[in-house]
Design a protein around this motif. Structure first.
Motif, short mmCIF file in Angstrom:
data_model
loop_
_atom_site.label_atom_id
_atom_site.label_comp_id
_atom_site.label_asym_id
_atom_site.label_seq_id
_atom_site.Cartn_x
_atom_site.Cartn_y
_atom_site.Cartn_z
N ILE A 422 -15.38 155.23 10.17
CA ILE A 422 -16.22 156.04 9.27
C ILE A 422 -16.12 155.49 7.85
N GLY A 423 -17.28 155.39 7.20
CA GLY A 423 -17.30 154.94 5.80
C GLY A 423 -18.64 155.25 5.16
N THR A 424 -19.00 154.47 4.19
CA THR A 424 -20.31 154.58 3.53
C THR A 424 -20.94 153.19 3.50
N LEU A 425 -22.19 153.13 3.09
CA LEU A 425 -22.83 151.82 2.97
C LEU A 425 -22.06 150.91 2.02
N ALA A 426 -21.43 151.51 1.02
CA ALA A 426 -20.73 150.72 0.02
C ALA A 426 -19.46 150.07 0.57
N ASP A 427 -18.80 150.72 1.54
CA ASP A 427 -17.51 150.18 1.97
C ASP A 427 -17.38 149.94 3.47
N ILE A 428 -18.42 150.24 4.28
CA ILE A 428 -18.27 150.13 5.74
C ILE A 428 -18.01 148.69 6.17
N ALA A 429 -18.64 147.72 5.49
CA ALA A 429 -18.43 146.32 5.87
C ALA A 429 -16.99 145.89 5.58
#
Length: 478
Positions: A422-429
Motif C-alpha cells: 500500500i502506498g501513493t502515486l508519489a511513493d509506490i514505486a
C-alpha cells in the motif's frame, strides 16, 4: 499424498479378521460385499457376524489367534481392543508380506479403509489418510447426495456395450469421445429417469450410426482464474477433465493444473517478460496441429482469456482452419485480486467507474492515453505493469492525478503467497523497489485503496509492516 488409492480384487480371496465385535462386523460386511472368503478369529464372536461369514463361504473360529493362521491368506485385519494382540497380528502379517489393517492405528496399517460411496460398478473411496475419519465420512455424505443411484445402472449398461464399442473404435481417443458423448447425453438421462430399455436402444442406435474414422478435434479456451482453484467455473472444470492435451501458461497455478485430467498430456507454453517458452505463433500452431489430429485441446489461461490474454488471436487462427472451439470465461485478476486484497473496485463514495489497462503494449512501451486515466471518482487497474511502475506513476502525476492518490500492488493475488503493498502515486514505486514483490502482480490506483485496511477479510492473519500486507489467503483452511 500419504496413501496411493488402490482397489483390491478380493473375489474368492481369503481375508483373516481378528476380532468379533461391532467393528469386526462392519469390516466383515465390506469384505463380504467384495466377495472375499472371511475367516473370523476371536474368543467371543457376535452371532450376526458368525451368520454373515458362514452364509458367504467363510468361517468363524472361536479361540486363540495363532500366527500360523495367516498361512495362504491374502488380507489381514485386526479389530480388537487388545493393543498387544493387534501389534502381534501386524507383526505376523508384515513378516509374511500380507497387506494388513489395524483398526484406528494408521501406523500399524499397510492399507486403510476409505469411506465408500457404492454405486457398483462405480465405487468411490474417500480417505483422510487416517487423520480425520469423521471428515472422510462427512465428505462421503456429500457425495451420496450428489451422485444419484442411477449411476449404478448406468455403469452396468456401459459394461454391456464395452466390447462392442471397443470393436468398432480402434483408438482410445475415439472410444473416449464416444463414451463421453454417451454419458453426458440422452442415454444417461433416460437411465436416470428409470427408462433403461430405451437407454439401451438409443445407445445401440448411436453406436450403429457412429463413424469410426471420423477425427473430431476441438479446442477449449478456458479461463483458469487468478490462482485459487475454488474460483473455477463448473464448465471450466468439466472441460478440464475431458481434454486430451493441456496447453497452460505461467499464470495458471499448480493447484488449477492439478485439476486437469490425470492422463492428459500437459504442455507448458508460458510467457514471461523477455522469456517466452513458446512464442504466440507457436502456441497458435500447436492448437491447430493437435486439433487436426482429432485431439480435444485445452488452452488453459490465467484469469480470463479475453482480458489481456490474447485469446482472440488464438481463436482467429482456429477459425482460419475451421476448427471448432468453446470459450469459457474466467474470473479476471482485477476482480479477484482486488477482492482478496480487500479493495472494492467501485464504491458509491469514491469510484463510479473502473478502467482495466495493460501496463505493457505490443511494442513494449507504455504509450497510454493518460488523460483518460486521471479522471476523479475512477479506479484504474494496470495489468503487467510491475516493471514500468515508476513510469506509470510519474505519468499519472504529470497528467494531473494528485501525487497522494492511494495505490496498491497486489502480488500473486488469491494464492497462499499473496502480498499487498500500500502506498501513493508519489511513493509506490519506491516501496516496490524496496519490497520487491514478485510477478504476477496488479497495480490498483484510486481512492478505493484507502478502504483496504477496513475491508480486508483475512482478519488477524493480516500483518502490516510499513504498508506491506501479507495475508494468507487460506489461513483458516486447517
Amino acid at each position: 499424498m500419504e496413501y496411493l488409492p488402490l482397489f483390491f480384487k478380493l473375489d474368492d480371496k481369503t481375508a483373516v479378521l481378528v476380532g468379533g465385535g461391532q467393528v469386526a462386523l462392519r469390516k466383515a460386511t465390506l469384505l463380504v460385499r467384495a466377495r472375499a472368503q472371511v475367516k473370523v478369529i476371536a474368543h467371543h464372536i457376535l452371532p450376526e457376524l458368525v451368520e454373515l461369514v458362514e452364509q458367504n463361504n467363510g468361517e468363524a473360529i472361536i479361540g486363540e489367534y495363532q500366527a500360523e493362521m495367516l498361512e495362504k491368506v491374502d488380507l489381514v485385519i485386526a479389530a480388537t481392543d487388545n493393543l498387544s494382540l493387534n501389534e502381534q497380528v501386524h507383526h505376523d502379517a508384515v513378516a509374511r508380506h500380507i497387506p494388513v489393517n489395524v483398526v484406528d492405528k494408521p501406523d500399524l496399517c499397510s492399507f486403510i479403509f476409505p469411506a465408500i460411496v457404492d454405486r457398483s460398478p462405480l465405487v468411490i473411496g474417500v480417505s483422510s489418510g487416517g487423520e480425520s475419519p469423521v471428515l472422510s465420512r462427512l465428505m462421503r455424505a456429500k457425495l451420496e447426495t450428489w451422485i444419484p443411484q442411477g449411476y449404478s445402472r448406468l455403469g452396468k449398461l456401459v459394461g454391456q456395450f464395452r466390447e462392442q464399442v471397443k470393436g468398432r473404435f480402434t483408438t482410445i481417443n475415439a472410444r473416449r469421445t464416444f463414451w463421453e458423448k454417451t454419458l453426458q447425453g440422452q442415454v444417461a438421462e433416460k437411465v436416470f429417469a428409470g427408462r433403461d430399455e430405451e437407454a439401451a436402444e438409443l445407445l445401440q442406435a448411436n453406436l450403429d450410426a457412429a463413424d469410426p474414422d471420423q477425427q473430431v478435434g476441438e479446442v477449449y479456451l478456458v479461463g483458469g482464474g487468478p490462482g485459487d482453484p475454488e474460483l473455477l467455473t463448473f464448465k471450466a472444470l468439466r472441460l478440464m477433465q475431458q481434454a486430451d492435451i493441456v496447453l497452460y501458461d505461467s499464470l495458471v497455478s499448480e493447484e488449477v493444473v492439478d485439476l486437469c485430467r490425470r492422463d492428459a498430456d500437459k504442455v507448458f507454453v508460458g510467457k514471461r517478460r523477455d522469456n517466452h517458452a513458446v512464442p504466440q505463433d507457436g502456441i497458435n500452431q500447436l492448437l491447430i496441429d493437435y486439433a487436426l489430429q482429432g485431439k480435444r485441446v485445452l488452452r488453459l489461461k490465467g484469469g480470463d482469456p479475453f482480458i489481456f490474454g490474447r485469446g482472440g488471436e488464438e481463436l482467429e487462427s482456429l477459425k482460419e482452419h475451421n476448427i471448432p472451439f468453446q470459450v469459457v470465461p474466467g474470473i479476471t485478476a482485477a476482480s479477484a485480486c482486488s477482492t482478496y486484497a480487500g479493495i472494492p473496485l467501485t464504491h458509491r463514495d469514491y469510484a463510479q467507474s473502473v478502467k482495466l489497462v495493460t501496463g505493457q503494449l505490443k511494442n513494449r512501451t507504455t504509450d497510454l492515453n493518460y488523460a483518460e486515466l486521471v479522471h476523479p471518482n475512477q479506479t484504474v487497474v494496470f495489468y503487467m505493469g510491475l516493471h514500468t511502475l515508476p513510469v506509470l506513476a510519474q505519468n499519472l502525476i504529470e497528467h494531473g492525478k494528485p501525487a497522494d492518490t492511494p495505490a496498491a500492488v497486489v502480488s500473486k493475488g488469491t494464492t497462499r503467497d499473496q502480498q499487498v503493498l500500500i502506498g501513493t502515486l508519489a511513493d509506490i514505486a519506491e516501496k516496490q523497489a524496496q519490497a520487491q514483490l514478485p510477478a504476477p502482480a496488479l497495480i490498483i490506483v484510486g481512492e478505493v485503496v484507502n478502504l483496504q485496511e477496513n475491508l480486508t477479510w483475512f482478519g488477524d492473519q493480516v500483518l502490516h509492516n510499513h504498508g506491506l500486507v501479507l495475508p494468507d489467503a487460506h489461513a483458516t483452511e486447517d
